[in-house]
Design a protein around this motif. Structure first.
Motif, PDB file in Angstrom:
ATOM      1  N   GLU A   1       0.829  -1.199   0.000  1.00 14.09           N
ATOM      2  CA  GLU A   1       0.000   0.000   0.000  1.00 14.09           C
ATOM      3  C   GLU A   1       0.870   1.258   0.000  1.00 14.09           C
ATOM      4  O   GLU A   1       1.861   1.355   0.739  1.00 14.09           O
ATOM      5  CB  GLU A   1      -0.906   0.008   1.231  1.00 14.09           C
ATOM      6  N   LYS A   2       0.503   2.201  -0.828  1.00 11.39           N
ATOM      7  CA  LYS A   2       1.226   3.468  -0.904  1.00 11.39           C
ATOM      8  C   LYS A   2       0.446   4.536  -0.153  1.00 11.39           C
ATOM      9  O   LYS A   2      -0.642   4.931  -0.555  1.00 11.39           O
ATOM     10  CB  LYS A   2       1.420   3.894  -2.360  1.00 11.39           C
ATOM     11  N   THR A   3       1.011   4.974   0.949  1.00 15.78           N
ATOM     12  CA  THR A   3       0.458   6.100   1.685  1.00 15.78           C
ATOM     13  C   THR A   3       1.576   7.095   1.908  1.00 15.78           C
ATOM     14  O   THR A   3       2.758   6.807   1.664  1.00 15.78           O
ATOM     15  CB  THR A   3      -0.118   5.666   3.041  1.00 15.78           C
ATOM     16  N   GLU A   4       1.231   8.262   2.396  1.00 19.91           N
ATOM     17  CA  GLU A   4       2.262   9.275   2.620  1.00 19.91           C
ATOM     18  C   GLU A   4       3.325   8.780   3.590  1.00 19.91           C
ATOM     19  O   GLU A   4       4.501   9.057   3.458  1.00 19.91           O
ATOM     20  CB  GLU A   4       1.620  10.556   3.160  1.00 19.91           C
ATOM     21  N   GLY A   5       2.898   7.995   4.569  1.00 19.89           N
ATOM     22  CA  GLY A   5       3.851   7.526   5.566  1.00 19.89           C
ATOM     23  C   GLY A   5       4.559   6.241   5.201  1.00 19.89           C
ATOM     24  O   GLY A   5       5.576   5.912   5.784  1.00 19.89           O
ATOM     25  N   SER A   6       4.017   5.505   4.222  1.00 21.30           N
ATOM     26  CA  SER A   6       4.579   4.189   3.944  1.00 21.30           C
ATOM     27  C   SER A   6       5.499   4.152   2.728  1.00 21.30           C
ATOM     28  O   SER A   6       5.879   3.084   2.275  1.00 21.30           O
ATOM     29  CB  SER A   6       3.453   3.164   3.748  1.00 21.30           C
ATOM     30  N   LEU A   7       5.850   5.296   2.178  1.00 24.63           N
ATOM     31  CA  LEU A   7       6.772   5.329   1.055  1.00 24.63           C
ATOM     32  C   LEU A   7       8.180   5.041   1.552  1.00 24.63           C
ATOM     33  O   LEU A   7       8.701   5.740   2.424  1.00 24.63           O
ATOM     34  CB  LEU A   7       6.708   6.692   0.356  1.00 24.63           C
ATOM     35  N   MET A   8       8.793   4.004   1.004  1.00 26.04           N
ATOM     36  CA  MET A   8      10.095   3.558   1.482  1.00 26.04           C
ATOM     37  C   MET A   8      11.207   3.932   0.516  1.00 26.04           C
ATOM     38  O   MET A   8      11.000   4.038  -0.691  1.00 26.04           O
ATOM     39  CB  MET A   8      10.103   2.033   1.658  1.00 26.04           C
ATOM     40  N   GLY A   9      12.405   4.065   1.086  1.00 29.03           N
ATOM     41  CA  GLY A   9      13.607   4.168   0.275  1.00 29.03           C
ATOM     42  C   GLY A   9      14.169   2.764   0.100  1.00 29.03           C
ATOM     43  O   GLY A   9      13.430   1.778   0.044  1.00 29.03           O
ATOM     44  N   ILE A  10      15.474   2.648   0.044  1.00 26.62           N
ATOM     45  CA  ILE A  10      16.120   1.345  -0.108  1.00 26.62           C
ATOM     46  C   ILE A  10      16.029   0.585   1.207  1.00 26.62           C
ATOM     47  O   ILE A  10      16.403   1.095   2.258  1.00 26.62           O
ATOM     48  CB  ILE A  10      17.593   1.512  -0.523  1.00 26.62           C
ATOM     49  N   THR A  11      15.510  -0.653   1.156  1.00 28.02           N
ATOM     50  CA  THR A  11      15.381  -1.452   2.366  1.00 28.02           C
ATOM     51  C   THR A  11      16.684  -2.176   2.664  1.00 28.02           C
ATOM     52  O   THR A  11      17.297  -2.780   1.794  1.00 28.02           O
ATOM     53  CB  THR A  11      14.246  -2.478   2.221  1.00 28.02           C
ATOM     54  N   ASN A  12      17.126  -2.099   3.918  1.00 30.68           N
ATOM     55  CA  ASN A  12      18.362  -2.743   4.329  1.00 30.68           C
ATOM     56  C   ASN A  12      18.113  -4.042   5.084  1.00 30.68           C
ATOM     57  O   ASN A  12      18.988  -4.886   5.183  1.00 30.68           O
ATOM     58  CB  ASN A  12      19.183  -1.802   5.211  1.00 30.68           C
ATOM     59  N   LYS A  13      16.916  -4.190   5.634  1.00 23.82           N
ATOM     60  CA  LYS A  13      16.573  -5.401   6.367  1.00 23.82           C
ATOM     61  C   LYS A  13      15.098  -5.662   6.173  1.00 23.82           C
ATOM     62  O   LYS A  13      14.280  -4.742   6.211  1.00 23.82           O
ATOM     63  CB  LYS A  13      16.888  -5.216   7.856  1.00 23.82           C
ATOM     64  N   TYR A  14      14.743  -6.919   5.962  1.00 24.48           N
ATOM     65  CA  TYR A  14      13.337  -7.262   5.824  1.00 24.48           C
ATOM     66  C   TYR A  14      13.128  -8.707   6.268  1.00 24.48           C
ATOM     67  O   TYR A  14      14.038  -9.537   6.207  1.00 24.48           O
ATOM     68  CB  TYR A  14      12.851  -7.092   4.380  1.00 24.48           C
ATOM     69  N   PHE A  15      11.949  -8.993   6.778  1.00 21.10           N
ATOM     70  CA  PHE A  15      11.609 -10.360   7.121  1.00 21.10           C
ATOM     71  C   PHE A  15      10.096 -10.497   7.155  1.00 21.10           C
ATOM     72  O   PHE A  15       9.355  -9.501   7.237  1.00 21.10           O
ATOM     73  CB  PHE A  15      12.228 -10.798   8.459  1.00 21.10           C
ATOM     74  N   TYR A  16       9.641 -11.732   7.079  1.00 21.55           N
ATOM     75  CA  TYR A  16       8.222 -12.067   7.111  1.00 21.55           C
ATOM     76  C   TYR A  16       7.967 -12.844   8.382  1.00 21.55           C
ATOM     77  O   TYR A  16       8.621 -13.859   8.642  1.00 21.55           O
ATOM     78  CB  TYR A  16       7.860 -12.904   5.889  1.00 21.55           C
ATOM     79  N   TYR A  17       7.050 -12.365   9.206  1.00 25.49           N
ATOM     80  CA  TYR A  17       6.814 -13.012  10.494  1.00 25.49           C
ATOM     81  C   TYR A  17       5.361 -12.846  10.895  1.00 25.49           C
ATOM     82  O   TYR A  17       4.815 -11.739  10.857  1.00 25.49           O
ATOM     83  CB  TYR A  17       7.730 -12.404  11.565  1.00 25.49           C
ATOM     84  N   LYS A  18       4.725 -13.945  11.270  1.00 24.22           N
ATOM     85  CA  LYS A  18       3.333 -13.948  11.721  1.00 24.22           C
ATOM     86  C   LYS A  18       2.413 -13.223  10.728  1.00 24.22           C
ATOM     87  O   LYS A  18       1.627 -12.350  11.092  1.00 24.22           O
ATOM     88  CB  LYS A  18       3.226 -13.319  13.115  1.00 24.22           C
ATOM     89  N   ASN A  19       2.559 -13.583   9.451  1.00 19.75           N
ATOM     90  CA  ASN A  19       1.705 -13.044   8.387  1.00 19.75           C
ATOM     91  C   ASN A  19       1.895 -11.542   8.164  1.00 19.75           C
ATOM     92  O   ASN A  19       0.986 -10.858   7.677  1.00 19.75           O
ATOM     93  CB  ASN A  19       0.226 -13.334   8.664  1.00 19.75           C
ATOM     94  N   ARG A  20       3.063 -11.056   8.507  1.00 25.19           N
ATOM     95  CA  ARG A  20       3.359  -9.641   8.287  1.00 25.19           C
ATOM     96  C   ARG A  20       4.742  -9.486   7.650  1.00 25.19           C
ATOM     97  O   ARG A  20       5.649 -10.278   7.917  1.00 25.19           O
ATOM     98  CB  ARG A  20       3.330  -8.852   9.598  1.00 25.19           C
ATOM     99  N   PHE A  21       4.878  -8.437   6.847  1.00 19.73           N
ATOM    100  CA  PHE A  21       6.162  -8.057   6.278  1.00 19.73           C
ATOM    101  C   PHE A  21       6.722  -6.884   7.078  1.00 19.73           C
ATOM    102  O   PHE A  21       6.027  -5.882   7.282  1.00 19.73           O
ATOM    103  CB  PHE A  21       6.006  -7.634   4.812  1.00 19.73           C
ATOM    104  N   TYR A  22       7.975  -7.018   7.516  1.00 19.63           N
ATOM    105  CA  TYR A  22       8.651  -5.936   8.236  1.00 19.63           C
ATOM    106  C   TYR A  22       9.860  -5.488   7.422  1.00 19.63           C
ATOM    107  O   TYR A  22      10.648  -6.317   6.939  1.00 19.63           O
ATOM    108  CB  TYR A  22       9.114  -6.399   9.611  1.00 19.63           C
ATOM    109  N   PHE A  23      10.012  -4.175   7.268  1.00 22.61           N
ATOM    110  CA  PHE A  23      11.110  -3.601   6.508  1.00 22.61           C
ATOM    111  C   PHE A  23      11.792  -2.527   7.344  1.00 22.61           C
ATOM    112  O   PHE A  23      11.160  -1.872   8.177  1.00 22.61           O
ATOM    113  CB  PHE A  23      10.620  -2.952   5.206  1.00 22.61           C
ATOM    114  N   MET A  24      13.090  -2.338   7.073  1.00 23.11           N
ATOM    115  CA  MET A  24      13.818  -1.230   7.686  1.00 23.11           C
ATOM    116  C   MET A  24      14.623  -0.521   6.608  1.00 23.11           C
ATOM    117  O   MET A  24      15.244  -1.171   5.753  1.00 23.11           O
ATOM    118  CB  MET A  24      14.774  -1.716   8.764  1.00 23.11           C
ATOM    119  N   THR A  25      14.604   0.800   6.626  1.00 18.71           N
ATOM    120  CA  THR A  25      15.468   1.587   5.736  1.00 18.71           C
ATOM    121  C   THR A  25      16.546   2.224   6.596  1.00 18.71           C
ATOM    122  O   THR A  25      16.245   2.960   7.545  1.00 18.71           O
ATOM    123  CB  THR A  25      14.674   2.663   4.996  1.00 18.71           C
TER     124      THR A  25
END
Length: 336
Positions: free
Chosen positions: A51-75
């Motif tokens: 989903e693209k929202t004003e707050g959810s626009l990401m740059g380059i992701t350095n860490k990501y994982f899938y856990y408990k039916n969720r995607f987690y990303f870090m820039t």
């Protein structure tokens, strides 16, 4: 890059109740380029539009994982965490930089504690912050000053954590949350070698145990949840296996380089020299994983920006070596 993330997550989630056993196979030739389909490795492939929202626009992701039916990303650049559900809907965006009691000055590592269902933010100079899976603050821990840098953290059980660092004679140190004590080290190296062959991005969970890819002459996979650090597998790349002489040459080269200032061109020239000069190791591990059926490693091999994925079928010890699948998918588990 989105495509790579999705495929990697699918592979990592294929787990079972088996306990890996040490096995031997014939040497794997890294010069091979096998023809393999992504569907030889996974049952299905899905593309998820985040989903693209004003707050959810990401740059380059350095860490990501899938856990408990969720995607987690870090820039890393923005120091921001993003969470999406499995349909791609934005759940929360968190930017916790600051000096407040629930904030951090800099996140060097972002991960999950699967035993407590908590997110972990590690500040390299010795602060660990825990949030729940919705990004709400739980605790902030000042770690012992024994290590000058805490670079990676993994949960071993509900009490024990494992930290990886470099610049010491050991890679790994355990920490008891109950006793607030650091113990170790484990997985012996040397100060100089740890700077040339780091332990980072070489660990993974499988069946509630943590495994570490100890790159080197023996290239062993160790069970770090086992007090004896049992060896469960050894990668064998034949003539491309590391030798002590190659490691010594790499350490000597890196030590000399650190004694002077250098720019990006110098760095690229050194990487090129290593890839083309047999006096240095021929490859570098940049990603590891394990599923019910496969052991997987991705290597930087053949020059700057060139990679090889190696997939070992645990059922029949058959290996696959490729740069990309028939569908054009590159299985790189960490983008560097």
């Amino acid at each position: 890059m989105k495509r790579t993330i999705i495929i990697s997550i699918l592979l990592l989630q294929s787990v079972c109740c088996c306990t890996p056993k040490e096995s031997l196979n014939s040497a794997i030739d890294l010069e091979r380029n096998d023809s393999i389909s992504i569907f030889d490795l996974v049952d299905s492939v899905s593309v998820i539009q985040l989903e693209k929202t004003e707050g959810s626009l990401m740059g380059i992701t350095n860490k990501y994982f899938y856990y408990k039916n969720r995607f987690y990303f870090m820039t890393m650049l923005e120091q921001t965490f993003f969470c999406f559900d499995k349909s791609g809907r934005s759940i929360f965006v968190k930017k916790g930089q600051g000096r407040g009691p629930e904030e951090f000055t800099y996140c060097g590592y972002f991960g999950v504690d699967p035993f407590l269902d908590q997110l972990m933010v590690l500040v390299p100079w010795g602060i660990l912050i825990n949030y729940d899976l919705d990004g709400k603050f739980i605790s902030k821990t000042q770690l012992p000053p024994d290590l000058r840098a805490y670079n990676e953290v993994y949960a071993i059980d509900r009490d024990k954590l494992l930290f990886f660092t470099w610049g010491y004679d050991y890679y790994a140190y355990y920490y008891s949350k109950k006793d607030s004590l650091l113990s170790g080290g484990y997985v012996q190296t040397t100060i100089e070698r740890s700077r040339s062959i780091s332990p980072f991005d070489k660990s993974y969970y499988y069946n509630d145990s943590l495994y570490f890819n100890n790159e080197g002459v023996k290239h062993e996979i160790l069970n770090m949840s086992d007090p004896a650090h049992r060896v469960v597998y050894r990668w064998d790349f034949g003539e491309e296996n590391y030798t002590e002489k190659q490691i010594d040459a790499l350490v000597e080269n890196d030590t000399l380089t650190r004694k002077r200032k250098y720019d990006i061109e110098d760095r690229n020239n050194r990487m090129k020299e290593r890839s083309e000069n047999p006096r240095f190791p021929a490859y570098k591990t940049i990603g590891v994983a394990e599923t019910k059926s496969f052991r997987i490693t991705t290597l930087r091999y053949g020059g700057i920006g060139k990679y090889k994925s190696v997939v070992l079928d645990k059922g029949n010890n058959k290996s696959y070596v490729f740069t990309e699948t028939k569908e054009g998918v590159k299985l790189i588990f960490r983008d560097v």
